[in-house]
Design an enzyme around this catalytic site. Structure first.
Site, short mmCIF file in Angstrom:
data_model
loop_
_atom_site.label_atom_id
_atom_site.label_comp_id
_atom_site.label_asym_id
_atom_site.label_seq_id
_atom_site.Cartn_x
_atom_site.Cartn_y
_atom_site.Cartn_z
N ASP A 1 0.79 -1.24 0.00
CA ASP A 1 0.00 0.00 0.00
C ASP A 1 0.83 1.29 0.00
OD1 ASP A 1 -1.95 -1.93 0.18
OD2 ASP A 1 -2.84 -1.22 2.05
N LYS B 1 -7.08 -4.90 -3.09
CA LYS B 1 -7.85 -5.46 -1.97
C LYS B 1 -8.75 -4.39 -1.39
CE LYS B 1 -4.12 -4.40 1.20
NZ LYS B 1 -4.82 -3.26 1.80
N CYS C 1 -2.10 -2.99 7.48
CA CYS C 1 -1.98 -3.91 6.32
C CYS C 1 -0.69 -4.71 6.34
CB CYS C 1 -2.18 -3.14 5.03
SG CYS C 1 -3.92 -2.60 4.89
C1 VGL Z 1 -4.75 0.46 5.70
C2 VGL Z 1 -6.34 1.26 7.15
C3 VGL Z 1 -7.29 1.18 6.17
C4 VGL Z 1 -3.32 0.06 5.48
C5 VGL Z 1 -5.70 0.37 4.72
O1 VGL Z 1 -2.88 0.04 4.32
O2 VGL Z 1 -2.63 -0.22 6.48
N1 VGL Z 1 -5.08 0.88 6.92
N2 VGL Z 1 -6.96 0.74 4.95
#
Ligand code: VGL
Ligand code: ZN
Length: 212
Positions: free
Chosen positions: A17, A115, A160
């Site tokens: 991410d 995702k 994540c």
């Molecule tokens: C994430 C919170 C919500 C992450 C993704 O990438 O850690 N955290 N969506």
């Protein structure tokens, strides 16, 4: 894990991410999230196999506080599959915030795994969604490719990266988190909980300089 670890054909780097919304200026900015990008680019050069994950929510996603009138970001609510932290709107499909950072440069990455695209299920882990039963297919991909050891780097350490590393380890891969190329959000002690869980599950921690 300390000292130089040599990277081989059965190792994969999972880059979690590294998107605009998780960096300063983004909708769910992880403090110093942008600092990891250059190091991740460098480390990725050591790996033959690299997978990028991309948080990829439809507008109005269940994990957004804005979808729950009267609720605020970072509160936790009960949903069909259990507790869910509510987030600011982030990584909405096809918006600039959902794009990878422009300075992320890993041209040889073989897979981009999206995702969190189901409207009513969040997905922190790159292996299983937050209902803990819906698989993303990543486990099958890695197994079929003969990849046994999963190194992780990216954002956010305590969401994540954490859930992906824990699931990798549970699925029978060896998970290794390259800690100094991750940054955390830290909601209600989530970074400390992450370290405790890594220790309990046998998830290894490594420094970026140790990747030979
Ligand atoms: C994430 C919170 C919500 C992450 C993704 O990438 O850690 N955290 N969506
Ligand atoms: Zn998300």
């Amino acid at each position: 894990m300390t000292g130089k670890v040599s990277i081989g054909d059965n190792d994969v780097l999972l880059v979690v991410d590294v998107q605009n919304d998780f960096c300063p200026g983004g909708r769910l900015a992880v403090p110093q999230g942008d600092e990891v990008v250059a190091d991740i680019n460098r480390i990725a050069g050591r790996f033959k196999h690299v997978v990028l994950t991309q948080d990829w929510h439809p507008a109005g996603h269940l994990s957004f506080a804005s979808s729950h009138p009267g609720r605020q970001p970072f509160e936790s609510i009960e949903v069909a599959y259990g507790p869910q932290i509510l987030w600011p709107d982030h990584c909405v499909q096809d918006t600039p915030g959902a794009r990878f950072r422009d300075d992320l440069h890993i041209p040889h990455a073989g897979l981009v795994l999206r995702k969190g695209f189901r409207p009513a299920i969040d997905s922190y882990s790159a292996f299983y969604e937050n209902d803990r039963t819906t698989p993303t297919g990543l486990g099958g991909y890695l197994r079929e490719r003969g990849l046994a050891r999963v190194f992780l780097a990216g954002l956010a350490l305590d969401f994540c990266v954490r859930y992906s590393a824990e699931d990798a380890q549970r699925e029978g891969f060896d998970a290794v988190v390259i800690e100094d190329v991750c940054r955390g959000i830290d909601v209600d002690g989530s970074v400390a909980a992450t370290r405790r869980n890594f220790a309990a599950l046998g998830v290894a921690l490594l420094g970026g300089d140790d990747v030979g």
